[in-house]
Design a protein around this motif. Structure first.
Motif, PDB file in Angstrom:
ATOM      1  N   GLU A  81      -6.218  -1.020  -1.188  1.00  0.00           N
ATOM      2  CA  GLU A  81      -6.176  -0.174  -2.376  1.00  0.00           C
ATOM      3  C   GLU A  81      -6.175  -1.068  -3.614  1.00  0.00           C
ATOM      4  OE1 GLU A  81      -3.258   3.025  -0.094  1.00  0.00           O
ATOM      5  OE2 GLU A  81      -2.400   1.606  -1.535  1.00  0.00           O
ATOM      6  N   ILE A  82      -6.800  -0.595  -4.670  1.00  0.00           N
ATOM      7  CA  ILE A  82      -6.817  -1.331  -5.937  1.00  0.00           C
ATOM      8  C   ILE A  82      -6.006  -0.545  -6.962  1.00  0.00           C
ATOM      9  CG2 ILE A  82      -8.229  -2.258  -7.810  1.00  0.00           C
ATOM     10  CD1 ILE A  82     -10.530  -2.460  -5.763  1.00  0.00           C
ATOM     11  N   ARG A 126       7.410  -1.167  -5.331  1.00  0.00           N
ATOM     12  CA  ARG A 126       7.183  -2.260  -6.275  1.00  0.00           C
ATOM     13  C   ARG A 126       5.952  -2.012  -7.152  1.00  0.00           C
ATOM     14  NH1 ARG A 126      10.050  -6.818  -5.799  1.00  0.00           N
ATOM     15  NH2 ARG A 126      11.467  -6.944  -4.040  1.00  0.00           N
ATOM     16  N   MET A 127       5.108  -1.070  -6.733  1.00  0.00           N
ATOM     17  CA  MET A 127       3.910  -0.728  -7.491  1.00  0.00           C
ATOM     18  C   MET A 127       4.209   0.339  -8.555  1.00  0.00           C
ATOM     19  SD  MET A 127       1.815  -2.753  -6.047  1.00  0.00           S
ATOM     20  CE  MET A 127       0.272  -2.272  -6.787  1.00  0.00           C
ATOM     21  N   TRP A 150      -3.752  -3.454   8.305  1.00  0.00           N
ATOM     22  CA  TRP A 150      -2.291  -3.372   8.362  1.00  0.00           C
ATOM     23  C   TRP A 150      -1.856  -1.957   8.061  1.00  0.00           C
ATOM     24  CZ3 TRP A 150       1.708  -6.262   9.853  1.00  0.00           C
ATOM     25  CH2 TRP A 150       2.984  -5.866   9.467  1.00  0.00           C
ATOM     26  N   SER A 151      -0.903  -1.473   8.849  1.00  0.00           N
ATOM     27  CA  SER A 151      -0.258  -0.199   8.550  1.00  0.00           C
ATOM     28  C   SER A 151       1.137  -0.231   9.139  1.00  0.00           C
ATOM     29  CB  SER A 151      -1.047   0.978   9.123  1.00  0.00           C
ATOM     30  OG  SER A 151      -0.858   1.060  10.512  1.00  0.00           O
ATOM     31  N   LYS A 160       0.828  -1.210   0.000  1.00  0.00           N
ATOM     32  CA  LYS A 160       0.000   0.000   0.000  1.00  0.00           C
ATOM     33  C   LYS A 160       0.861   1.259   0.000  1.00  0.00           C
ATOM     34  CE  LYS A 160      -2.383  -0.509   3.714  1.00  0.00           C
ATOM     35  NZ  LYS A 160      -3.358  -0.457   4.809  1.00  0.00           N
ATOM     36  N   LYS A 161       0.257   2.359  -0.430  1.00  0.00           N
ATOM     37  CA  LYS A 161       0.940   3.650  -0.419  1.00  0.00           C
ATOM     38  C   LYS A 161       1.417   3.963   0.997  1.00  0.00           C
ATOM     39  CE  LYS A 161       0.494   8.420  -1.757  1.00  0.00           C
ATOM     40  NZ  LYS A 161      -0.328   9.456  -2.366  1.00  0.00           N
ATOM     41  N   GLY A 162       2.686   4.378   1.117  1.00  0.00           N
ATOM     42  CA  GLY A 162       3.261   4.711   2.410  1.00  0.00           C
ATOM     43  C   GLY A 162       3.909   3.540   3.117  1.00  0.00           C
ATOM     44  N   GLU A 163       3.736   2.331   2.600  1.00  0.00           N
ATOM     45  CA  GLU A 163       4.329   1.142   3.217  1.00  0.00           C
ATOM     46  C   GLU A 163       5.678   0.833   2.565  1.00  0.00           C
ATOM     47  OE1 GLU A 163       3.241  -0.335   5.903  1.00  0.00           O
ATOM     48  OE2 GLU A 163       1.347   0.732   6.044  1.00  0.00           O
TER      49      GLU A 163
END
Length: 143
Positions: free
Chosen positions: A61-62, A21-22, A132-133, A13-16
């Protein structure tokens, strides 16, 4: 180039820590899964498993992902070793952030579906977590 919708719920996810990798992927929507899944705490990463009596609507997130990015994600998620497997996920709700470019994404979202990674060992006894964060790693820093 063909793109597919991938739901991410943890380190991608964004910020993780593994979000890089995205790169080249486009955020399409924020979403919650149907409560037929549960999220397990594996320490440094979460693990999504199917659950008969799930109670949480797991947020994520998608992204629309290209084949080269998908190949990299499969390597990261350990698909070839069986750590995770790639499958359809049932969405409860989603909110479009950017209009999808792919007809496949549009068709799947209309059916409340996206692809995602499920943990290969659903029999393992790990604590369940609602989401999860990066903040959920803080207790590990003080151990």
């Amino acid at each position: 180039m063909k793109k597919i919708p991938v739901f991410v719920y943890g380190t991608l996810k964004k910020g993780e820590r593994a979000h890089e990798r995205m790169e080249g992927s486009r955020l399409i929507a924020t979403a919650e899964l149907q409560p037929e899944y549960k999220l397990l705490d594996c320490g440094r990463f979460p693990a999504l498993v199917k659950a008969k009596n799930g109670t949480n609507y797991i947020p994520g997130e998608i992204y629309e992902v290209t084949k080269p990015v998908l190949k990299s994600l499969h390597e990261y998620e350990g698909v070839s070793s069986g750590l995770f497997y790639f499958d359809f996920l049932s969405l409860d709700s989603f909110e479009i952030v950017n209009e999808p470019e792919s007809n496949l994404t549009i068709k799947m979202l209309n059916r409340h579906l996206a692809f995602g990674y499920l943990f290969g060992n659903d029999k393992i006894n790990l604590p369940e977590i609602p989401y999860w964060s990066i903040d959920s790693l803080c207790p590990l820093a003080i151990r």
